[in-house]
Every structure is written in structure tokens, then in C-alpha cells.
Design a protein around this motif. Sequence first.
Motif, PDB file in Angstrom:
ATOM      1  N   ALA A 141       0.861  -1.176   0.000  1.00 34.62           N
ATOM      2  CA  ALA A 141       0.000   0.000   0.000  1.00 34.62           C
ATOM      3  C   ALA A 141       0.902   1.233   0.000  1.00 34.62           C
ATOM      4  CB  ALA A 141      -0.916  -0.016   1.222  1.00 34.62           C
ATOM      5  N   PRO A 142       0.371   2.368  -0.414  1.00 28.80           N
ATOM      6  CA  PRO A 142       1.190   3.589  -0.432  1.00 28.80           C
ATOM      7  C   PRO A 142       1.810   3.895   0.938  1.00 28.80           C
ATOM      8  CG  PRO A 142      -0.901   3.963  -1.559  1.00 28.80           C
ATOM      9  CD  PRO A 142      -0.980   2.607  -0.913  1.00 28.80           C
ATOM     10  N   GLY A 143       2.974   4.529   0.900  1.00 33.17           N
ATOM     11  CA  GLY A 143       3.636   4.939   2.129  1.00 33.17           C
ATOM     12  C   GLY A 143       4.306   3.818   2.886  1.00 33.17           C
ATOM     13  N   GLY A 144       4.641   2.702   2.211  1.00 34.47           N
ATOM     14  CA  GLY A 144       5.313   1.591   2.888  1.00 34.47           C
ATOM     15  C   GLY A 144       4.399   0.763   3.760  1.00 34.47           C
ATOM     16  N   ARG A 145       3.092   0.936   3.597  1.00 31.78           N
ATOM     17  CA  ARG A 145       2.109   0.189   4.385  1.00 31.78           C
ATOM     18  C   ARG A 145       1.750  -1.112   3.668  1.00 31.78           C
ATOM     19  NH1 ARG A 145      -0.409   3.689   8.159  1.00 31.78           N
ATOM     20  NH2 ARG A 145      -2.442   2.709   7.938  1.00 31.78           N
ATOM     21  N   THR A 146       0.865  -1.912   4.280  1.00 31.68           N
ATOM     22  CA  THR A 146       0.462  -3.199   3.729  1.00 31.68           C
ATOM     23  C   THR A 146      -1.055  -3.347   3.791  1.00 31.68           C
ATOM     24  OG1 THR A 146       2.496  -4.210   4.532  1.00 31.68           O
ATOM     25  CG2 THR A 146       0.713  -5.721   3.942  1.00 31.68           C
ATOM     26  N   MET A 147      -1.638  -3.828   2.701  1.00 32.18           N
ATOM     27  CA  MET A 147      -3.039  -4.234   2.711  1.00 32.18           C
ATOM     28  C   MET A 147      -3.065  -5.730   3.014  1.00 32.18           C
ATOM     29  SD  MET A 147      -4.908  -1.607   2.259  1.00 32.18           S
ATOM     30  CE  MET A 147      -6.472  -2.437   2.149  1.00 32.18           C
ATOM     31  N   LEU A 148      -3.744  -6.101   4.080  1.00 26.06           N
ATOM     32  CA  LEU A 148      -3.877  -7.498   4.487  1.00 26.06           C
ATOM     33  C   LEU A 148      -5.327  -7.906   4.300  1.00 26.06           C
ATOM     34  CD1 LEU A 148      -2.893 -10.128   5.849  1.00 26.06           C
ATOM     35  CD2 LEU A 148      -3.460  -9.054   8.050  1.00 26.06           C
ATOM     36  N   ARG A 149      -5.538  -8.935   3.514  1.00 24.96           N
ATOM     37  CA  ARG A 149      -6.887  -9.486   3.295  1.00 24.96           C
ATOM     38  C   ARG A 149      -6.912 -10.878   3.908  1.00 24.96           C
ATOM     39  NH1 ARG A 149     -10.114 -10.208  -2.430  1.00 24.96           N
ATOM     40  NH2 ARG A 149     -12.132 -10.307  -1.417  1.00 24.96           N
ATOM     41  N   ILE A 150      -7.910 -11.128   4.762  1.00 25.02           N
ATOM     42  CA  ILE A 150      -8.068 -12.426   5.418  1.00 25.02           C
ATOM     43  C   ILE A 150      -9.376 -13.019   4.932  1.00 25.02           C
ATOM     44  CG2 ILE A 150      -8.259 -13.642   7.622  1.00 25.02           C
ATOM     45  CD1 ILE A 150      -6.833 -11.198   8.890  1.00 25.02           C
ATOM     46  N   ILE A 151      -9.298 -14.228   4.379  1.00 21.37           N
ATOM     47  CA  ILE A 151     -10.486 -14.922   3.869  1.00 21.37           C
ATOM     48  C   ILE A 151     -10.657 -16.192   4.691  1.00 21.37           C
ATOM     49  CG2 ILE A 151     -11.606 -15.955   1.872  1.00 21.37           C
ATOM     50  CD1 ILE A 151      -9.522 -14.264   0.197  1.00 21.37           C
ATOM     51  N   HIS A 152     -11.776 -16.281   5.405  1.00 19.06           N
ATOM     52  CA  HIS A 152     -12.066 -17.430   6.257  1.00 19.06           C
ATOM     53  C   HIS A 152     -13.173 -18.232   5.576  1.00 19.06           C
ATOM     54  CE1 HIS A 152     -12.414 -18.955  10.632  1.00 19.06           C
ATOM     55  NE2 HIS A 152     -12.696 -19.898   9.788  1.00 19.06           N
ATOM     56  N   ALA A 153     -12.813 -19.394   5.040  1.00 10.97           N
ATOM     57  CA  ALA A 153     -13.754 -20.248   4.311  1.00 10.97           C
ATOM     58  C   ALA A 153     -14.069 -21.482   5.142  1.00 10.97           C
ATOM     59  CB  ALA A 153     -13.164 -20.657   2.972  1.00 10.97           C
ATOM     60  N   LEU A 154     -15.327 -21.658   5.474  1.00 10.93           N
ATOM     61  CA  LEU A 154     -15.734 -22.857   6.199  1.00 10.93           C
ATOM     62  C   LEU A 154     -15.727 -24.013   5.215  1.00 10.93           C
ATOM     63  CD1 LEU A 154     -18.598 -21.237   8.251  1.00 10.93           C
ATOM     64  CD2 LEU A 154     -16.270 -21.729   8.980  1.00 10.93           C
ATOM     65  N   ALA A 155     -14.859 -24.991   5.483  1.00  9.31           N
ATOM     66  CA  ALA A 155     -14.611 -26.047   4.509  1.00  9.31           C
ATOM     67  C   ALA A 155     -15.063 -27.421   4.976  1.00  9.31           C
ATOM     68  CB  ALA A 155     -13.118 -26.084   4.189  1.00  9.31           C
ATOM     69  N   ASP A 156     -15.815 -27.502   6.040  1.00  8.33           N
ATOM     70  CA  ASP A 156     -16.193 -28.792   6.603  1.00  8.33           C
ATOM     71  C   ASP A 156     -17.484 -29.299   5.960  1.00  8.33           C
ATOM     72  OD1 ASP A 156     -17.097 -30.885   8.496  1.00  8.33           O
ATOM     73  OD2 ASP A 156     -15.379 -30.162   9.644  1.00  8.33           O
ATOM     74  N   ALA A 157     -17.470 -30.520   5.448  1.00  8.98           N
ATOM     75  CA  ALA A 157     -18.635 -31.095   4.777  1.00  8.98           C
ATOM     76  C   ALA A 157     -19.829 -31.230   5.710  1.00  8.98           C
ATOM     77  CB  ALA A 157     -18.277 -32.463   4.192  1.00  8.98           C
ATOM     78  N   ARG A 158     -19.584 -31.306   7.012  1.00  8.80           N
ATOM     79  CA  ARG A 158     -20.702 -31.446   7.954  1.00  8.80           C
ATOM     80  C   ARG A 158     -21.575 -30.198   7.985  1.00  8.80           C
ATOM     81  NH1 ARG A 158     -17.250 -33.049  13.001  1.00  8.80           N
ATOM     82  NH2 ARG A 158     -15.802 -31.729  11.885  1.00  8.80           N
ATOM     83  N   LEU A 159     -21.105 -29.103   7.425  1.00 13.47           N
ATOM     84  CA  LEU A 159     -21.893 -27.875   7.409  1.00 13.47           C
ATOM     85  C   LEU A 159     -23.041 -27.953   6.414  1.00 13.47           C
ATOM     86  CD1 LEU A 159     -19.050 -25.262   7.598  1.00 13.47           C
ATOM     87  CD2 LEU A 159     -20.625 -25.917   9.401  1.00 13.47           C
ATOM     88  N   GLU A 160     -23.031 -28.955   5.544  1.00 11.63           N
ATOM     89  CA  GLU A 160     -24.065 -29.052   4.536  1.00 11.63           C
ATOM     90  C   GLU A 160     -25.388 -29.566   5.082  1.00 11.63           C
ATOM     91  OE1 GLU A 160     -22.611 -31.146   1.161  1.00 11.63           O
ATOM     92  OE2 GLU A 160     -20.835 -29.887   1.002  1.00 11.63           O
ATOM     93  N   CYS A 161     -25.439 -30.101   6.286  1.00 11.61           N
ATOM     94  CA  CYS A 161     -26.691 -30.580   6.856  1.00 11.61           C
ATOM     95  C   CYS A 161     -27.271 -29.499   7.759  1.00 11.61           C
ATOM     96  CB  CYS A 161     -26.487 -31.878   7.625  1.00 11.61           C
ATOM     97  SG  CYS A 161     -25.440 -31.696   9.059  1.00 11.61           S
ATOM     98  N   ALA A 162     -28.558 -29.513   7.901  1.00 13.01           N
ATOM     99  CA  ALA A 162     -29.226 -28.508   8.730  1.00 13.01           C
ATOM    100  C   ALA A 162     -28.860 -28.703  10.192  1.00 13.01           C
ATOM    101  CB  ALA A 162     -30.731 -28.619   8.548  1.00 13.01           C
ATOM    102  N   ALA A 163     -28.809 -27.618  10.918  1.00 12.72           N
ATOM    103  CA  ALA A 163     -28.434 -27.680  12.327  1.00 12.72           C
ATOM    104  C   ALA A 163     -29.516 -28.343  13.163  1.00 12.72           C
ATOM    105  CB  ALA A 163     -28.158 -26.278  12.850  1.00 12.72           C
ATOM    106  N   ASN A 164     -30.743 -28.340  12.700  1.00 10.90           N
ATOM    107  CA  ASN A 164     -31.842 -28.904  13.480  1.00 10.90           C
ATOM    108  C   ASN A 164     -32.280 -30.262  12.949  1.00 10.90           C
ATOM    109  OD1 ASN A 164     -33.038 -28.168  11.136  1.00 10.90           O
ATOM    110  ND2 ASN A 164     -34.731 -27.041  12.050  1.00 10.90           N
ATOM    111  N   ASP A 165     -31.363 -31.053  12.413  1.00  9.94           N
ATOM    112  CA  ASP A 165     -31.715 -32.341  11.845  1.00  9.94           C
ATOM    113  C   ASP A 165     -31.847 -33.449  12.907  1.00  9.94           C
ATOM    114  OD1 ASP A 165     -29.084 -32.641  12.504  1.00  9.94           O
ATOM    115  OD2 ASP A 165     -28.480 -33.538  10.589  1.00  9.94           O
ATOM    116  N   ALA A 166     -31.858 -33.075  14.194  1.00  9.90           N
ATOM    117  CA  ALA A 166     -31.930 -34.053  15.270  1.00  9.90           C
ATOM    118  C   ALA A 166     -33.358 -34.215  15.808  1.00  9.90           C
ATOM    119  CB  ALA A 166     -30.989 -33.657  16.400  1.00  9.90           C
ATOM    120  N   GLY A 167     -34.344 -33.892  14.988  1.00  3.59           N
ATOM    121  CA  GLY A 167     -35.737 -33.949  15.415  1.00  3.59           C
ATOM    122  C   GLY A 167     -36.125 -35.246  16.108  1.00  3.59           C
TER     123      GLY A 167
END
Length: 115
Positions: free
Chosen positions: A82-108
Motif C-alpha cells: 500500500a502507499p507509504g510503505g504500508r500493507t493491505m492485508l486481506r483475510i479470507i475465512h472459508a468454512l470447509a467442513d462437509a458437515r456444514l451441509e446438513c441442517a443444524a436442526n436435523d436431530a428432530g
Amino acid sequence: MKPTASEDLPQDIVLEYELDAPPEKVWRAISIPEFREQWLPERALASAEPEGSTPAEEVRYRMRDDEPPFLESLVTFQLRPAPGGRTMLRIIHALADARLECAANDAGPFLMRAA
């Protein structure tokens, strides 16, 4: 109206920061384990080794929750000058767990048995 598959899945979290430090210093802080440990403890990582790296530009770490259900995610750190000797830091947090594909309330049925 039923949501599409892409609407059902969690979206990535993207954060951007302008840091008052040169890119070389920020790169050391995110890529060298002894420095990284000060703000991202090894116990939070699924593996101490990065999942991938483009030197001085990008590094990815696989992380794992320390409590059940121990979900995993992939966190990418991207740097650009970035200008002035600075840094642009981008953080990307991707949830990659296959268990996230099921609904949270599937324990009916289990809840019904508990009643």
C-alpha cells in the motif's frame, strides 16, 4: 421458495486491513511459526504446516475448532503493498467442513425421544 444450494451453505468471511508496517514485516508475522504463534496459536491449526503459500503474497492455514464438533476451515492471508510503505492485508475465512451441509436442526427424532 426453496433456497439454492449456494444459499444453503455458509459464505466466506472476508476482512481487509491497512497495516502501518511494510509487507516484508507482515509476511514474517504470518508465515514464520515463532512469530505467528503470538497471535495464531498452533493448537488452533489442524496442521502446523501451511496448506499453500505464494511467498510474500499469500499463505493458507487449515484450522480446526477446539470444541465439538471440531469443524475445519481454511484461512487465507493475502498481502499487497500500500502507499507509504504500508500493507493491505486481506483475510479470507472459508468454512470447509462437509458437515456444514446438513441442517443444524436435523436431530428432530432424537429430541422427540427425549421428551
